[in-house]
Write an enzyme that holds these catalytic residues in place. Structure first.
Site, PDB file in Angstrom:
ATOM      1  N   PHE A  40      82.836  84.485 125.398  1.00 54.03           N
ATOM      2  CA  PHE A  40      83.704  83.775 126.334  1.00 54.03           C
ATOM      3  C   PHE A  40      84.824  84.671 126.838  1.00 54.03           C
ATOM      4  O   PHE A  40      85.153  84.662 128.030  1.00 54.03           O
ATOM      5  CB  PHE A  40      84.292  82.543 125.639  1.00 54.03           C
ATOM      6  CG  PHE A  40      85.285  81.783 126.457  1.00 54.03           C
ATOM      7  CD1 PHE A  40      84.874  80.804 127.343  1.00 54.03           C
ATOM      8  CD2 PHE A  40      86.638  82.039 126.331  1.00 54.03           C
ATOM      9  CE1 PHE A  40      85.793  80.090 128.102  1.00 54.03           C
ATOM     10  CE2 PHE A  40      87.578  81.341 127.083  1.00 54.03           C
ATOM     11  CZ  PHE A  40      87.148  80.354 127.979  1.00 54.03           C
TER      12      PHE A  40
ATOM     13  N   ARG B  19      99.029  83.239 152.515  1.00 55.19           N
ATOM     14  CA  ARG B  19      99.511  83.371 151.138  1.00 55.19           C
ATOM     15  C   ARG B  19      99.782  84.842 150.828  1.00 55.19           C
ATOM     16  O   ARG B  19      99.036  85.717 151.281  1.00 55.19           O
ATOM     17  CB  ARG B  19      98.476  82.817 150.145  1.00 55.19           C
ATOM     18  CG  ARG B  19      98.203  81.333 150.313  1.00 55.19           C
ATOM     19  CD  ARG B  19      97.446  80.777 149.121  1.00 55.19           C
ATOM     20  NE  ARG B  19      96.103  81.314 149.033  1.00 55.19           N
ATOM     21  CZ  ARG B  19      95.003  80.633 149.331  1.00 55.19           C
ATOM     22  NH1 ARG B  19      95.108  79.397 149.774  1.00 55.19           N
ATOM     23  NH2 ARG B  19      93.817  81.172 149.210  1.00 55.19           N
TER      24      ARG B  19
END
Length: 418
Positions: free
Chosen positions: A288, A228
């Site tokens: 978060f 990749r």
């Protein structure tokens, strides 16, 4: 062993100990699984299996937003699993990515032929799509829209390489910037954050690009070994004939120049990160968003000018990750952390590095955005006597050993991954 890696960092040892004995609950409260439906409990099980790090901060979100973000994550994890699966031929994968958002409204759709480690989210997609359909419409609309746009973007880059720096931004937008935009829209839809958080797509996009570029930079060796290529050709072609050539020992100096160029490009998103985080009002949403961002800048600091990027895996210490999780709960602390790692990078900038001037300029912009004073920076330092530090380190080491032994005996839930 994780504790040995933190021996030179007393604050990390203390925080590892605190985290082990329950400090994690201040930012990751325990969920009431008993009150959930069986399908929703299964979704949280998949969340914990596929991303232990993100699972922690997702499960700390307030109210119904927690479930919306959990399902959003699993839907995109399923989409990403299709993209990553090299066993699916392109003529089949491209239509799947383009149409994936429609599967959310198909009760029985699943895919049982994946070879990827997270294939369970595709095999049991009906459970995930069921919980998706149980969400309020404002959440469903955001998730479906982002899933559609991301699938189309992923399909586009399956059939072309990341060439220019502009294309690198475009690819990162599709796979991560859209996540930042979607999350921001979910935050606003929940009314835990103001509408402008979801409306300012430029800042939300930067949040995603900063994380994605950090991961791409860090994962150079793993990606190239698996065939990749996510480093942009415009960057690496200045230093090597092939991307994989950068891993050759005789190319080290050129490889580091390429690495530093890309780290500098990632750092240009930090002022937007600071601006975005400064707008957040809800504590659970702030945690978060902030925790992954400070871990990203810590990772970039570890990667910058580091030959290990081309030889193995560069990861921040577990004690370092735990400390960042426990500290990055307010904007003042985030300013301090960003300043700390920006300074670390600054100290590693070589006079001969081709990107030196751009790196210095970018770091100056970050300093300008972060208004923290020198006295505030020093306030993070724990002014402890050598005797106290020694005692604390010994206590932490002994307690860590005891808790690890106990955890093995009782088959505990495991540690948070760094």
């Amino acid at each position: 062993m994780d504790i040995l890696k933190s021996l030179g960092h007393p604050e990390e040892l203390i925080n590892l100990f605190k985290f082990k004995i329950g400090g994690c609950r201040t930012i990751m409260p325990k969920l009431d699984y008993e009150s959930m439906s069986e399908s929703l409990r299964t979704c949280y099980q998949y969340l914990n299996q596929t991303s232990r790090s993100f699972a922690a901060v997702i499960q700390a979100l307030d109210g119904e937003l927690r479930h919306a973000v959990c399902i959003f994550y699993l839907v995109l994890r399923a989409l990403d699993t299709v993209e990553d699966d090299m066993s699916i031929p392109l003529d089949r994968k491209v239509p799947m990515l383009n149409d994936f958002h429609t599967y959310l409204y198909q009760d029985e759709w699943c895919f049982t032929e994946s070879q990827e480690k997270d294939r369970k989210v595709l095999e049991d997609f009906p459970t995930i799509s069921l919980e998706f359909r149980n969400l309020a419409r404002e959440y469903r609309d955001v998730i479906s829209d982002i899933c559609h746009r991301m699938g189309v973007g992923m399909a586009e880059f399956l059939e072309k390489k990341v060439g220019s720096m502009k294309e690198w931004d475009q690819y990162c937008h599709y796979v991560a910037g859209l996540v930042g935009i979607g999350l921001s829209q979910l935050f606003s839809a929940s009314q835990l954050e103001d509408p402008e958080v979801g409306q300012d797509t430029a800042l939300a996009n930067s949040m995603g690009l900063f994380l994605q570029k950090t991961n791409i930079i860090r994962d150079y060796l793993e990606d190239t070994q698996q065939g990749r290529a996510f480093w942009p050709k415009e960057a690496w072609s200045q230093f090597a004939g092939r991307l994989e050539d950068l891993a050759h020992p005789d190319k080290l100096e050129l490889a580091l120049s390429c690495l530093n160029l890309l780290v500098t490009d990632a750092l240009r998103h930090v002022p937007d990160v600071i601006a975005y985080l400064s707008r957040l009002q809800n504590q659970s949403v702030f945690n978060f968003c902030a925790i992954p961002q400070v871990m990203a800048i810590a990772t970039l600091s570890s990667c910058y000018n580091n030959p290990m990027v081309f030889q193995g895996v560069v990861k921040i210490r577990k004690g370092q990750a735990v400390t960042l999780m426990m500290e990055a709960t307010n904007m003042r602390a985030v300013h301090t952390i960003i300043s700390q790692y920006s300074q670390e990078i600054l100290q590693k900038v070589s006079v001969s590095d081709p990107s030196r001037e751009k790196t210095l300029h970018t770091l100056a912009l970050i300093r300008e955005k972060s208004t923290l004073s020198q006295s505030s920076l020093q306030s993070r330092t724990h002014h402890l006597s050598p005797m106290y530090l020694s005692a604390a380190m010994l206590l932490a080491a002994l307690s860590w050993q005891y808790l690890n032994t106990t955890a093995v005996q009782t088959q505990g839930t495991g540690d948070m991954q760094g």
